[in-house]
Design an enzyme around this catalytic site. Structure first.
Site, PDB file in Angstrom:
ATOM      1  N   ARG A 129      -8.374  -4.356  -2.949  1.00  0.00           N
ATOM      2  CA  ARG A 129      -9.319  -4.846  -3.972  1.00  0.00           C
ATOM      3  C   ARG A 129      -9.548  -6.342  -3.833  1.00  0.00           C
ATOM      4  NH1 ARG A 129      -7.005  -2.694  -9.646  1.00  0.00           N
ATOM      5  NH2 ARG A 129      -5.038  -3.118  -8.636  1.00  0.00           N
ATOM      6  N   GLN A 159       5.091  -9.301  -7.980  1.00  0.00           N
ATOM      7  CA  GLN A 159       4.048  -9.742  -8.935  1.00  0.00           C
ATOM      8  C   GLN A 159       4.315 -11.191  -9.397  1.00  0.00           C
ATOM      9  OE1 GLN A 159       5.488  -6.428 -10.124  1.00  0.00           O
ATOM     10  NE2 GLN A 159       4.060  -5.339  -8.856  1.00  0.00           N
ATOM     11  N   GLY A 190       2.696  -5.670  -2.857  1.00  0.00           N
ATOM     12  CA  GLY A 190       2.588  -5.658  -1.403  1.00  0.00           C
ATOM     13  C   GLY A 190       2.775  -7.052  -0.857  1.00  0.00           C
ATOM     14  N   HIS A 191       3.743  -7.220  -0.005  1.00  0.00           N
ATOM     15  CA  HIS A 191       3.933  -8.511   0.645  1.00  0.00           C
ATOM     16  C   HIS A 191       3.383  -8.423   2.055  1.00  0.00           C
ATOM     17  CE1 HIS A 191       6.355 -10.032  -2.506  1.00  0.00           C
ATOM     18  NE2 HIS A 191       7.449  -9.369  -2.222  1.00  0.00           N
ATOM     19  N   ASN A 204       3.634  -0.827  -5.946  1.00  0.00           N
ATOM     20  CA  ASN A 204       2.382  -1.493  -6.333  1.00  0.00           C
ATOM     21  C   ASN A 204       2.350  -2.924  -5.817  1.00  0.00           C
ATOM     22  OD1 ASN A 204       4.450  -2.245  -8.033  1.00  0.00           O
ATOM     23  ND2 ASN A 204       3.216  -2.337  -9.876  1.00  0.00           N
ATOM     24  N   ARG A 216      14.246   7.406 -21.601  1.00  0.00           N
ATOM     25  CA  ARG A 216      15.492   8.121 -21.275  1.00  0.00           C
ATOM     26  C   ARG A 216      15.244   9.526 -20.747  1.00  0.00           C
ATOM     27  NH1 ARG A 216      18.127   6.301 -26.846  1.00  0.00           N
ATOM     28  NH2 ARG A 216      16.100   7.062 -27.434  1.00  0.00           N
ATOM     29  N   ASP A 234       0.670 -12.240  -5.802  1.00  0.00           N
ATOM     30  CA  ASP A 234      -0.016 -12.527  -4.533  1.00  0.00           C
ATOM     31  C   ASP A 234       0.059 -13.996  -4.158  1.00  0.00           C
ATOM     32  OD1 ASP A 234      -0.943  -9.829  -4.626  1.00  0.00           O
ATOM     33  OD2 ASP A 234      -2.553 -10.471  -5.958  1.00  0.00           O
ATOM     34  N   GLU A 235       1.086 -14.692  -4.597  1.00  0.00           N
ATOM     35  CA  GLU A 235       1.195 -16.130  -4.347  1.00  0.00           C
ATOM     36  C   GLU A 235       1.676 -16.445  -2.936  1.00  0.00           C
ATOM     37  OE1 GLU A 235       2.877 -14.557  -6.768  1.00  0.00           O
ATOM     38  OE2 GLU A 235       2.339 -15.384  -8.716  1.00  0.00           O
ATOM     39  N   LYS A 260       4.811 -14.870  -1.943  1.00  0.00           N
ATOM     40  CA  LYS A 260       6.275 -14.764  -2.057  1.00  0.00           C
ATOM     41  C   LYS A 260       6.881 -14.194  -0.784  1.00  0.00           C
ATOM     42  CE  LYS A 260       5.663 -12.154  -5.577  1.00  0.00           C
ATOM     43  NZ  LYS A 260       4.210 -12.344  -5.758  1.00  0.00           N
ATOM     44  N   THR A 290      -2.103  -4.019  -1.256  1.00  0.00           N
ATOM     45  CA  THR A 290      -1.824  -2.616  -1.557  1.00  0.00           C
ATOM     46  C   THR A 290      -3.110  -1.805  -1.660  1.00  0.00           C
ATOM     47  OG1 THR A 290       0.101  -3.351  -2.796  1.00  0.00           O
ATOM     48  CG2 THR A 290      -0.590  -1.088  -3.164  1.00  0.00           C
ATOM     49  N   LYS A 309      -0.795 -21.864   0.622  1.00  0.00           N
ATOM     50  CA  LYS A 309      -2.242 -21.812   0.896  1.00  0.00           C
ATOM     51  C   LYS A 309      -2.975 -23.124   0.641  1.00  0.00           C
ATOM     52  CE  LYS A 309      -3.314 -17.100   0.954  1.00  0.00           C
ATOM     53  NZ  LYS A 309      -4.094 -15.975   0.499  1.00  0.00           N
ATOM     54  N   LEU A 310      -2.259 -24.228   0.837  1.00  0.00           N
ATOM     55  CA  LEU A 310      -2.924 -25.527   0.706  1.00  0.00           C
ATOM     56  C   LEU A 310      -4.096 -25.612   1.682  1.00  0.00           C
ATOM     57  CD1 LEU A 310      -2.631 -28.325  -0.733  1.00  0.00           C
ATOM     58  CD2 LEU A 310      -1.539 -29.117   1.373  1.00  0.00           C
ATOM     59  N   ASP A 311      -3.910 -25.019   2.872  1.00  0.00           N
ATOM     60  CA  ASP A 311      -4.942 -25.076   3.923  1.00  0.00           C
ATOM     61  C   ASP A 311      -6.265 -24.443   3.481  1.00  0.00           C
ATOM     62  OD1 ASP A 311      -2.975 -22.809   4.105  1.00  0.00           O
ATOM     63  OD2 ASP A 311      -4.577 -21.976   5.353  1.00  0.00           O
TER      64      ASP A 311
HETATM   65  P1  GDP Z   1       2.950 -11.911  -2.136  1.00  0.00           P
HETATM   66  O1  GDP Z   1       2.910 -10.527  -2.697  1.00  0.00           O
HETATM   67  O2  GDP Z   1       3.214 -12.945  -3.181  1.00  0.00           O
HETATM   68  O3  GDP Z   1       3.849 -12.018  -0.968  1.00  0.00           O
HETATM   69  O4  GDP Z   1       1.497 -12.245  -1.618  1.00  0.00           O
HETATM   70  P2  GDP Z   1       0.551 -11.381  -0.632  1.00  0.00           P
HETATM   71  O5  GDP Z   1       1.268 -10.980   0.570  1.00  0.00           O
HETATM   72  O6  GDP Z   1      -0.158 -10.340  -1.408  1.00  0.00           O
HETATM   73  O7  GDP Z   1      -0.556 -12.496  -0.321  1.00  0.00           O
HETATM   74  C1  GDP Z   1      -0.290 -13.615   0.336  1.00  0.00           C
HETATM   75  C2  GDP Z   1      -1.229 -13.667   1.537  1.00  0.00           C
HETATM   76  O8  GDP Z   1      -1.424 -15.016   1.866  1.00  0.00           O
HETATM   77  C3  GDP Z   1      -0.682 -13.024   2.766  1.00  0.00           C
HETATM   78  O9  GDP Z   1      -1.740 -12.446   3.501  1.00  0.00           O
HETATM   79  C4  GDP Z   1      -0.059 -14.168   3.540  1.00  0.00           C
HETATM   80  O10 GDP Z   1      -0.023 -13.951   4.940  1.00  0.00           O
HETATM   81  C5  GDP Z   1      -0.981 -15.259   3.183  1.00  0.00           C
HETATM   82  N1  GDP Z   1      -0.372 -16.592   3.142  1.00  0.00           N
HETATM   83  C6  GDP Z   1       0.865 -16.947   2.696  1.00  0.00           C
HETATM   84  N2  GDP Z   1       1.019 -18.275   2.762  1.00  0.00           N
HETATM   85  C7  GDP Z   1      -0.143 -18.779   3.252  1.00  0.00           C
HETATM   86  C8  GDP Z   1      -0.612 -20.089   3.529  1.00  0.00           C
HETATM   87  O11 GDP Z   1       0.066 -21.085   3.319  1.00  0.00           O
HETATM   88  N3  GDP Z   1      -1.896 -20.211   4.011  1.00  0.00           N
HETATM   89  C9  GDP Z   1      -2.700 -19.143   4.246  1.00  0.00           C
HETATM   90  N4  GDP Z   1      -3.918 -19.339   4.696  1.00  0.00           N
HETATM   91  N5  GDP Z   1      -2.282 -17.879   3.976  1.00  0.00           N
HETATM   92  C10 GDP Z   1      -1.031 -17.703   3.493  1.00  0.00           C
END
Ligand code: GDP
Length: 426
Positions: free
Chosen positions: A305, A226, A45-46, A43, A145, A18-19, A21, A302, A333-335
């Site tokens: 939770r 992941q 979710g982006h 499992n 297998r 959830d970084e 990616k 996904t 997510k520095l913001d």
């Molecule tokens: P992934 O599986 O690693 O792609 O991560 P997820 O999609 O589960 O979670 C990332 C969440 O953070 C998503 O809702 C993105 O829209 C959001 N996101 C990504 N980059 C940033 C950011 O720089 N700032 C903020 N506030 N949200 C972000």
């Protein structure tokens, strides 16, 4: 990244997933010719925001949102055909045309309805906090297998006999687990027959496709799901996923050799989150955890939770740099940290009265570590409009410099919001 032709870059999560990616892949995909998923299943979710539209992709590489890039579901992925086609149909209704630019590996293993029954029955015995989507049991069948690959489904001389063989065993296991449900053969035959016809035109030897693309000077992005700490070998076992999420898994899960790889980008949040069970050493106090969760929207794409939230853990990221061979970091997510007056950073651990700078290999020791924090001043300014490093407040730049020093890899990107344009290239 991607400043020359014939480049192959891996994007991996360097924490517990959830970084962000998906966002990085989406940004980089603009310059990529091919985007390939190499492990995991539905499992993962982006969430990707394009303009005012939000897409949640579980199976299809997020590169699909760029008209120019072709996308591949590699052999290392376990493919849930039902979710896959639901996602494909949803993209169609949103006007995203995938014709001729989406391919599935004929060697990918299929997640079938019985895998979900097994997952839910197993979770009652061993609580890993899985998504219950059948991913673990599908990988178990692969290694045991007795899996069903796309090629097996499409080429089976006797599909009924194949499924009957598997289902007899599945039902014995469900009985052993004390489950009241059983897998139904006729339902599975109908399911497989219905989906086979949709899978057929999308299926190919994708390893060969990627290999040829690289030979032809194309730019290829390999997209992990992941994060490193959920890798079945290198993560916080047993609270891990069932595949190799780290960079080594990419070559295996795509079908190309390690000599093809030019760079590995590790995506990290400016803090840390974790979904599912297992230790999170730098977990924040309940009030600050709630604040991070609310500001960061930390709820699973996904399952919905709530994620556990804490401070940046440099021991985790240093470890991820090592086991992935990271050549760069993308800090997202520095913001989310914009309003904090002080920001703790976990620089190492203490374990049994000694300093511990490396990740313990067993969770019982990881559960006992005490993080050693350094507290950095916050910047208390909005960073979401920054487009270059110089736009950031000095304290935010100092924070990033410290993360870079502690992690041991250069920061190549900083993300300051969900939108595509909210990115700083360093
Ligand atoms: P992934 O599986 O690693 O792609 O991560 P997820 O999609 O589960 O979670 C990332 C969440 O953070 C998503 O809702 C993105 O829209 C959001 N996101 C990504 N980059 C940033 C950011 O720089 N700032 C903020 N506030 N949200 C972000």
């Amino acid at each position: 990244m991607f400043d020359r032709k014939n480049t192959c870059v891996i994007v991996v999560g360097a924490q517990w997933g959830d970084e962000g990616k998906g966002k990085l892949v989406d940004v980089l995909a603009e310059r990529a010719d091919l985007v390939v998923r190499y492990q995991g299943g539905a499992n993962a979710g982006h969430t990707v925001v394009v303009g005012d539209r939000q897409f949640v992709l579980h199976q299809i590489p997020s590169g699909i949102l760029h008209g120019g890039a072709a996308c591949v579901v590699g052999n290392g992925v376990v493919l849930d055909p039902e979710t896959f086609f639901a996602e494909l149909d949803e993209l169609g209704t949103q006007g995203i045309d995938v014709t001729g630019r989406l391919w599935i590996s004929d060697r990918a293993h299929l997640v079938l309805p019985w895998h979900k029954l097994l997952d839910q029955a197993s979770e009652k015995h061993q609580q890993i906090g899985t998504t219950g989507r059948g991913i673990g049991p599908t990988y178990e069948d692969k290694i045991g297998r007795r899996g069903v690959r796309v090629a097996d489904l499409l080429g089976a001389p006797d599909l009924r006999a194949l499924l009957e063989d598997r289902i007899t065993r599945v039902n014995a296991v469900l009985g052993m687990l004390g489950a009241s449900v059983r897998a139904d053969l006729e339902e599975h035959i109908a399911f497989a027959t219905r989906l086979a016809e949709r899978l057929r035109p999308l299926t190919t030897d994708t390893g060969l496709l990627v290999y040829r693309a690289l030979r032809d000077g194309r730019r290829v992005l390999l997209e992990g799901a992941q994060g490193a700490m959920l890798d079945v070998d290198h993560g916080t076992y047993p609270f891990v996923t069932s595949s190799n999420t780290t960079a080594g898994g990419a070559t295996v899960g795509v079908g190309i050799g390690p000599t093809e790889i030019d760079g590995v980008l590790g995506v990290v949040k400016a803090y840390t989150t974790r979904v599912g069970n297992g230790p999170l050493p730098t977990c924040a106090t309940p009030d600050l955890e709630e604040r991070l969760r609310t500001l960061g929207g930390e709820f699973g794409a996904t399952t919905g939770r709530a994620r556990r939230c804490g401070w940046f853990d440099a021991t985790v990221v240093r470890y991820a740099v090592r086991v992935n061979g990271l050549t760069g970091l993308a800090v997202t997510k520095l913001d989310v940290l914009d309003t904090f007056a002080e920001i703790p950073v976990g620089i190492s651990y203490r374990l049994d009265d000694a300093v511990c700078e490396e990740m313990p290999s067993d969770v019982t020791r990881l559960e006992r570590v005490e993080p050693v924090y350094e507290v950095l001043p916050g910047w208390q300014q909005d960073t979401s409009g920054a487009r270059k490093l110089a736009d950031l407040p000095p304290a935010a730049r100092a924070y990033l410099d410290r993360l870079q020093d502690l992690s041991g890899a250069p920061i190549r990107y900083v993300s300051v919001g969900t939108r595509r344009d909210q990115i700083i290239e360093c």
